[in-house]
Write a protein that holds these residues in place. Sequence first.
Motif, mmCIF file in Angstrom:
data_model
loop_
_atom_site.group_PDB
_atom_site.id
_atom_site.type_symbol
_atom_site.label_atom_id
_atom_site.label_comp_id
_atom_site.label_asym_id
_atom_site.label_seq_id
_atom_site.Cartn_x
_atom_site.Cartn_y
_atom_site.Cartn_z
ATOM 1 N N ARG A 1 -0.936 11.131 5.899
ATOM 2 C CA ARG A 1 -1.585 10.810 7.179
ATOM 3 C C ARG A 1 -0.951 9.575 7.806
ATOM 4 N NH1 ARG A 1 -7.208 10.576 5.912
ATOM 5 N NH2 ARG A 1 -7.374 12.781 6.449
ATOM 6 N N ARG A 2 -0.642 8.587 6.972
ATOM 7 C CA ARG A 2 -0.014 7.364 7.511
ATOM 8 C C ARG A 2 1.406 7.622 7.992
ATOM 9 N NH1 ARG A 2 -1.961 3.235 2.762
ATOM 10 N NH2 ARG A 2 -4.157 3.098 3.367
ATOM 11 N N ARG A 3 2.069 8.598 7.403
ATOM 12 C CA ARG A 3 3.404 8.946 7.880
ATOM 13 C C ARG A 3 3.335 9.714 9.197
ATOM 14 N NH1 ARG A 3 7.747 8.358 4.585
ATOM 15 N NH2 ARG A 3 7.366 7.808 2.407
ATOM 16 N N LEU B 1 0.838 9.715 11.459
ATOM 17 C CA LEU B 1 0.199 9.014 12.572
ATOM 18 C C LEU B 1 1.211 8.275 13.456
ATOM 19 C CD1 LEU B 1 -2.512 8.505 13.860
ATOM 20 C CD2 LEU B 1 -2.794 6.488 12.422
ATOM 21 N N PRO B 2 2.141 7.476 12.895
ATOM 22 C CA PRO B 2 3.114 6.822 13.788
ATOM 23 C C PRO B 2 3.967 7.811 14.569
ATOM 24 C CG PRO B 2 3.148 5.819 11.599
ATOM 25 C CD PRO B 2 2.313 7.051 11.502
ATOM 26 N N ARG C 1 0.845 -1.198 0.000
ATOM 27 C CA ARG C 1 0.000 0.000 0.000
ATOM 28 C C ARG C 1 0.879 1.246 0.000
ATOM 29 N NH1 ARG C 1 -4.335 -0.525 4.703
ATOM 30 N NH2 ARG C 1 -5.160 1.261 3.592
ATOM 31 N N GLU C 2 0.408 2.275 -0.723
ATOM 32 C CA GLU C 2 1.171 3.506 -0.811
ATOM 33 C C GLU C 2 1.107 4.245 0.523
ATOM 34 O OE1 GLU C 2 -0.305 5.722 -4.046
ATOM 35 O OE2 GLU C 2 0.498 4.394 -5.579
ATOM 36 N N MET C 3 2.223 4.892 0.867
ATOM 37 C CA MET C 3 2.326 5.619 2.125
ATOM 38 C C MET C 3 1.811 7.043 1.937
ATOM 39 S SD MET C 3 3.139 5.435 5.290
ATOM 40 C CE MET C 3 4.172 3.978 5.389
ATOM 41 N N THR C 4 0.680 7.359 2.575
ATOM 42 C CA THR C 4 0.119 8.699 2.504
ATOM 43 C C THR C 4 0.702 9.559 3.618
ATOM 44 O OG1 THR C 4 -1.746 8.131 3.936
ATOM 45 C CG2 THR C 4 -2.022 7.752 1.575
ATOM 46 N N MET D 1 -5.626 9.522 17.035
ATOM 47 C CA MET D 1 -5.987 9.165 15.665
ATOM 48 C C MET D 1 -7.141 10.023 15.175
ATOM 49 S SD MET D 1 -5.643 5.001 15.870
ATOM 50 C CE MET D 1 -6.234 4.758 14.196
ATOM 51 N N THR E 1 -5.795 13.483 14.614
ATOM 52 C CA THR E 1 -4.956 13.499 13.411
ATOM 53 C C THR E 1 -5.810 13.523 12.151
ATOM 54 O OG1 THR E 1 -3.240 12.268 14.588
ATOM 55 C CG2 THR E 1 -3.130 12.269 12.184
ATOM 56 N N TYR E 2 -6.854 12.693 12.164
ATOM 57 C CA TYR E 2 -7.731 12.642 10.994
ATOM 58 C C TYR E 2 -8.419 13.985 10.770
ATOM 59 C CZ TYR E 2 -11.491 11.247 7.859
ATOM 60 O OH TYR E 2 -12.354 11.167 6.805
#
Length: 580
Positions: A8-10, A12-13, A3-6, A286, A289-290
């Motif tokens: 938001r996904r970067r 969030l961690p 899956r591509e790293m968006t 989360m 963040t969203y």
Amino acid sequence: MRREMTLRRRLLPIFILATGIPIVLFALISQYRLRSSLNENIQMQIDNNLNRADQSLDMILDKYDTLLYDLCTDDEIIGIVEDINQKKDTLEVNSSRIRHELSHICNRNDGIEGITIITEENQVIFYDRLSASSVSSSWADKIRAPEVVKGALYRGVGQPIESGNDKVYMFQIIREFVDYRDIHKSIGTVILSINTDVLEPVLDAGQNADIYLLQKGKIIAAYEEDKCGKKLDAAKDEEFRYTRKMNEMSGFTICNAQSLRLYHQTLKEQILFWIFIAVGAILLLMALTYSLTRPYLKEIDQIADAMSQAEQGNFQARVPVTENMTVEVRKISSGFNEMVGHIDSLINQVKEAVVEQKNAELSALEAQIDPHFLYNTLDTINWKAIELGEFEISEMLGALADILRYTVKNAGAETSIEQELHWLAMYILLQKAKLGRELQVEVKVPEELYGYRIHKLLLQPFVENAIRHGLKQKEGELKLGITMRSAGGQMHIIVKDNGRGIPEDVLQRLNDSENEADEKDSGEHMGIVNVRKRLNLYYGDQADLYFESALGKYTKVHLFIPVVSPHRQADEEGRKEEGQ
């Protein structure tokens, strides 16, 4: 499929780590402090239990030891025992008096289950309160007297005494009779058998703890009587902490078994509490963040959509720029719009230039310009540069003229290595001017090889690639080396640069001689496929080519061709003349 790293996904961690690490550290510190506090409280409770049990045991033992001491020092009893030892009790009057006295002592004092007297002559006189008898007993007349060195001796029985349906556990206090008229004279021994129920104040440790009375590692008294007579190691439970203390008066060991269930439960609840806090914080983070990244990601999606349209060739695509955008996103959007506009303008210019180039090519074909016209023109410009004092330009024009003459005259024919090196020097001169930086060129060719023959322009693609791709973007000192040597009928030519090197995968493809149709790398290393084809045409399988490189350090081109000596060339020209 990965899956591509968006964005938001970067993010969030990173946010989770930024929140989770302080929570974990605080939880560990809190857990450590709680554990230390619980251990201190448990140890304090253990010490209190042991001290209280020790004091209670001293009080209880002192009471019964006093009774026993009074009996052992009673002059009348001592006299009766002496008469028995001297066989003056033919009618057992004295024995009856002692039994009567023993029964009074047992009945007046709770907990005394029996008293046994063993005379010096091993005559046993007893009273068994359990059976209310001084004549027959299942245990009182079977007691053996140990050696008493001084004072009172305390010992646990361990095994219960059957009394009807009940089991009675006892401990004993043992003293010798003391005749103060002759303290070294042995008269007999008195054994006081006491029910362990009198030790209930000692054994009652309250909740979460048990008290055991031990002798030589064996339990002689416990709140749970089924554990009496067992080894403590066999009765241990992993959920308890065992601490011992010696009672100085009796020699018995007091063992406190402290339950750790509440301790473990408290730690477990604390861990669950922190897990709940961490999970709650992560979920809240989360959600935040969203919600916080949603408007920014929407703007980024607009930029990505416009870029996708531009990638597909629609250079009219634009990103709408609004006042609500952040400064950074607004700059990116404006920059993208300007870039796409410039690209669109450049494409239009390129299209016009292509049209103009085609027209120029047609005009050139029509005109059929004579090369001598170019030489004369370059010569005129050269003299003009000399008149103006532009000697560097004059040198470059002279080099360009030499290059044109060399390439046009007998293209593809053989020439001497000396002439090829001279032409390469002119070519490198122009490339250095284009490069705009100092380039150290080192040529190592033995003079005896100058007359040997080589095909024209065979080395030019390697030199061009070395300068263009290896040295152009390198910082620091730039070096280019050309080495030739002859061995075994082969000419070994090495073109080396200290440039950026070639990636491993590209290097493998360049060294794959069977991959001639692959044009993937020819863009970056132009002319390699063409050189291989020329080598095959000129020399067949007698020629070889391979590349050696270390990324960021150097690149070497190894070229092997058959040696063509000057004598061979002269012989071939002579045969041609004879044929004519």
